[in-house]
Enzyme design. Structure first.
Site, PDB file in Angstrom:
ATOM      1  N   LYS A  13       0.914  -1.161  -0.080  1.00  0.00           N
ATOM      2  CA  LYS A  13       0.059   0.054   0.033  1.00  0.00           C
ATOM      3  C   LYS A  13       0.693   1.361  -0.014  1.00  0.00           C
ATOM      4  O   LYS A  13       0.499   2.158  -0.731  1.00  0.00           O
ATOM      5  CB  LYS A  13      -0.778   0.006   1.314  1.00  0.00           C
ATOM      6  CG  LYS A  13      -1.949  -1.224   1.166  1.00  0.00           C
ATOM      7  CD  LYS A  13      -3.007  -0.811   2.257  1.00  0.00           C
ATOM      8  CE  LYS A  13      -2.386  -0.771   3.786  1.00  0.00           C
ATOM      9  NZ  LYS A  13      -1.860  -1.995   4.339  1.00  0.00           N
ATOM     10  N   ARG A  88      -9.320   1.309   9.138  1.00  0.00           N
ATOM     11  CA  ARG A  88      -8.791   0.305   9.449  1.00  0.00           C
ATOM     12  C   ARG A  88      -9.988  -0.542  10.329  1.00  0.00           C
ATOM     13  O   ARG A  88      -9.941  -2.081  10.518  1.00  0.00           O
ATOM     14  CB  ARG A  88      -7.577  -0.044  10.380  1.00  0.00           C
ATOM     15  CG  ARG A  88      -6.223  -0.466   9.523  1.00  0.00           C
ATOM     16  CD  ARG A  88      -5.117  -0.256  10.419  1.00  0.00           C
ATOM     17  NE  ARG A  88      -4.012  -1.067  10.013  1.00  0.00           N
ATOM     18  CZ  ARG A  88      -2.815  -0.306   9.604  1.00  0.00           C
ATOM     19  NH1 ARG A  88      -2.657   0.825   9.314  1.00  0.00           N
ATOM     20  NH2 ARG A  88      -1.861  -1.055   9.266  1.00  0.00           N
ATOM     21  N   ARG A 122      11.605  -7.485   5.483  1.00  0.00           N
ATOM     22  CA  ARG A 122      11.403  -5.953   5.105  1.00  0.00           C
ATOM     23  C   ARG A 122      12.400  -5.233   5.823  1.00  0.00           C
ATOM     24  O   ARG A 122      12.741  -5.624   7.049  1.00  0.00           O
ATOM     25  CB  ARG A 122      10.138  -5.223   5.304  1.00  0.00           C
ATOM     26  CG  ARG A 122       9.938  -4.042   4.986  1.00  0.00           C
ATOM     27  CD  ARG A 122       8.468  -3.515   5.011  1.00  0.00           C
ATOM     28  NE  ARG A 122       7.660  -3.666   6.155  1.00  0.00           N
ATOM     29  CZ  ARG A 122       6.419  -3.269   6.143  1.00  0.00           C
ATOM     30  NH1 ARG A 122       5.831  -2.468   5.155  1.00  0.00           N
ATOM     31  NH2 ARG A 122       5.942  -3.209   7.340  1.00  0.00           N
ATOM     32  N   ARG A 152      11.444  -2.968  11.251  1.00  0.00           N
ATOM     33  CA  ARG A 152      10.486  -2.312  12.074  1.00  0.00           C
ATOM     34  C   ARG A 152      10.175  -3.190  13.365  1.00  0.00           C
ATOM     35  O   ARG A 152      10.097  -4.387  13.062  1.00  0.00           O
ATOM     36  CB  ARG A 152       9.400  -1.986  11.250  1.00  0.00           C
ATOM     37  CG  ARG A 152       9.093  -0.614  10.849  1.00  0.00           C
ATOM     38  CD  ARG A 152       8.215  -0.434   9.788  1.00  0.00           C
ATOM     39  NE  ARG A 152       6.727  -0.854  10.451  1.00  0.00           N
ATOM     40  CZ  ARG A 152       5.754  -0.626   9.558  1.00  0.00           C
ATOM     41  NH1 ARG A 152       5.801   0.214   8.103  1.00  0.00           N
ATOM     42  NH2 ARG A 152       4.391  -0.871   9.987  1.00  0.00           N
ATOM     43  N   ARG A 163      -0.540  -9.262  13.540  1.00  0.00           N
ATOM     44  CA  ARG A 163      -1.011  -8.197  12.612  1.00  0.00           C
ATOM     45  C   ARG A 163      -2.074  -8.643  11.730  1.00  0.00           C
ATOM     46  O   ARG A 163      -2.829  -8.113  11.286  1.00  0.00           O
ATOM     47  CB  ARG A 163       0.125  -7.253  11.781  1.00  0.00           C
ATOM     48  CG  ARG A 163       0.936  -6.256  12.779  1.00  0.00           C
ATOM     49  CD  ARG A 163       2.086  -5.891  12.468  1.00  0.00           C
ATOM     50  NE  ARG A 163       1.942  -4.850  11.190  1.00  0.00           N
ATOM     51  CZ  ARG A 163       2.856  -4.683  10.410  1.00  0.00           C
ATOM     52  NH1 ARG A 163       4.218  -5.358  10.429  1.00  0.00           N
ATOM     53  NH2 ARG A 163       2.785  -3.702   9.437  1.00  0.00           N
TER      54      ARG A 163
HETATM   55  P1  AMP Z   1       1.207   0.744   9.104  1.00  0.00           P
HETATM   56  O1  AMP Z   1       2.491   1.640   8.761  1.00  0.00           O
HETATM   57  O2  AMP Z   1      -0.240   1.126   8.183  1.00  0.00           O
HETATM   58  O3  AMP Z   1       1.491  -0.664   8.820  1.00  0.00           O
HETATM   59  O4  AMP Z   1       0.867   1.063  10.616  1.00  0.00           O
HETATM   60  C1  AMP Z   1       1.727   0.425  11.486  1.00  0.00           C
HETATM   61  C2  AMP Z   1       0.979   0.502  12.757  1.00  0.00           C
HETATM   62  O5  AMP Z   1       0.318   1.810  13.295  1.00  0.00           O
HETATM   63  C3  AMP Z   1      -0.354  -0.359  12.973  1.00  0.00           C
HETATM   64  O6  AMP Z   1      -0.052  -1.716  13.264  1.00  0.00           O
HETATM   65  C4  AMP Z   1      -1.231   0.014  13.993  1.00  0.00           C
HETATM   66  O7  AMP Z   1      -0.748  -0.326  15.313  1.00  0.00           O
HETATM   67  C5  AMP Z   1      -0.914   1.439  13.824  1.00  0.00           C
HETATM   68  N1  AMP Z   1      -1.961   2.376  12.911  1.00  0.00           N
HETATM   69  C6  AMP Z   1      -1.738   2.770  11.852  1.00  0.00           C
HETATM   70  N2  AMP Z   1      -2.989   3.108  11.244  1.00  0.00           N
HETATM   71  C7  AMP Z   1      -4.037   2.957  11.978  1.00  0.00           C
HETATM   72  C8  AMP Z   1      -5.386   2.717  11.950  1.00  0.00           C
HETATM   73  N3  AMP Z   1      -6.055   3.489  11.005  1.00  0.00           N
HETATM   74  N4  AMP Z   1      -6.003   2.448  13.111  1.00  0.00           N
HETATM   75  C9  AMP Z   1      -5.429   2.105  14.087  1.00  0.00           C
HETATM   76  N5  AMP Z   1      -3.970   1.448  14.156  1.00  0.00           N
HETATM   77  C10 AMP Z   1      -3.450   2.073  13.051  1.00  0.00           C
END
Ligand code: AMP
Length: 210
Positions: A13, A88, A122, A152, A163
């Site tokens: 994404k 989400r 990654r 990460r 996740r």
């Molecule tokens: P991402 O970089 O999009 O994979 O997000 C990393 C982490 O940030 C996720 O695993 C969640 O813990 C938190 N996070 C990001 N976006 C959201 C969201 N829309 N709602 C809740 N938690 C989020």
């Protein structure tokens, strides 16, 4: 062009969103990036978010909805935007629907087995955020800025499984949510980056004549 990108963690994404944001000159809004920057700056919000993120869980809806509501007020969002990693949950999607109309939800589809491989290999540049995969990049430092490459915290194997579980439970229902509103497009995310990008642009051109 008001867009959201859906798909499991590691579907690509972020990479695709960046390309679309540059090509169509709309802001790329990643709630994950915003939260990571809050953590880096040591803010109260960052401190609250960190424990959820490190465990692979979701940050509470109200926190994320608050972040997005204020971001949407900024001038650069008035001609369109692209959300990556938001919404989400159904609750987040409903809150977003109260503020604006989503014209297209791009679902990048990748099966779980491929996700585990992608995320566990990654590596991310600590300085500029560029991402690499150990299968295709053998260097120790970022090829664009020379920064240190790290894994990460939420890409640790156990956290990846959590996740994915959270994705299936809470985020996957959004496919039906946007499908029911007639704005869903599905893209095969197992193809290479350029093929996926071309497919997304084709769908955007069909819908927006862009
Ligand atoms: P991402 O970089 O999009 O994979 O997000 C990393 C982490 O940030 C996720 O695993 C969640 O813990 C938190 N996070 C990001 N976006 C959201 C969201 N829309 N709602 C809740 N938690 C989020």
């Amino acid at each position: 062009m008001n867009l959201v990108f859906l798909g499991p963690p590691g579907a690509g994404k972020g990479t695709q969103a960046l390309g679309v944001s540059e090509k169509y000159s709309i802001p790329h809004i990643s709630t994950g990036d915003i939260l990571r920057s809050e953590i880096k700056r040591g803010t109260k919000l960052g401190l609250e978010a960190k424990s959820y993120m490190d465990a692979g869980g979701l940050v509470p809806d109200e926190v994320v909805i608050g972040i997005v509501a204020s971001r949407l007020q900024e001038a650069d969002c008035q001609k369109g935007f692209l959300f990556d990693g938001f919404p989400r949950t159904i609750r987040q999607a409903e809150a977003l629907a109260e503020k604006t109309t989503i014209e297209m939800a791009v679902n990048i589809d990748v099966p779980d087995e491929a996700i585990v491989n992608r995320l566990s290999g990654r590596r991310v540049c600590k300085a500029c955020g560029a991402t690499y995969h150990v299968d295709t990049f053998k260097g120790d430092v970022c090829s664009s800025c020379g920064g240190e490459l790290i894994r990460r915290a939420d890409d640790e194997p156990e956290t990846i499984l959590n996740r994915l579980h959270v994705y299936h439970e809470q985020t996957q229902p959004l496919i039906d949510f946007y499908g029911g509103r007639g704005v869903l497009v599905n893209v095969d995310g197992t193809k290479d980056i350029d093929t996926v990008f071309a497919e997304i642009c084709r769908k955007l051109e069909e819908a927006f004549g862009a």
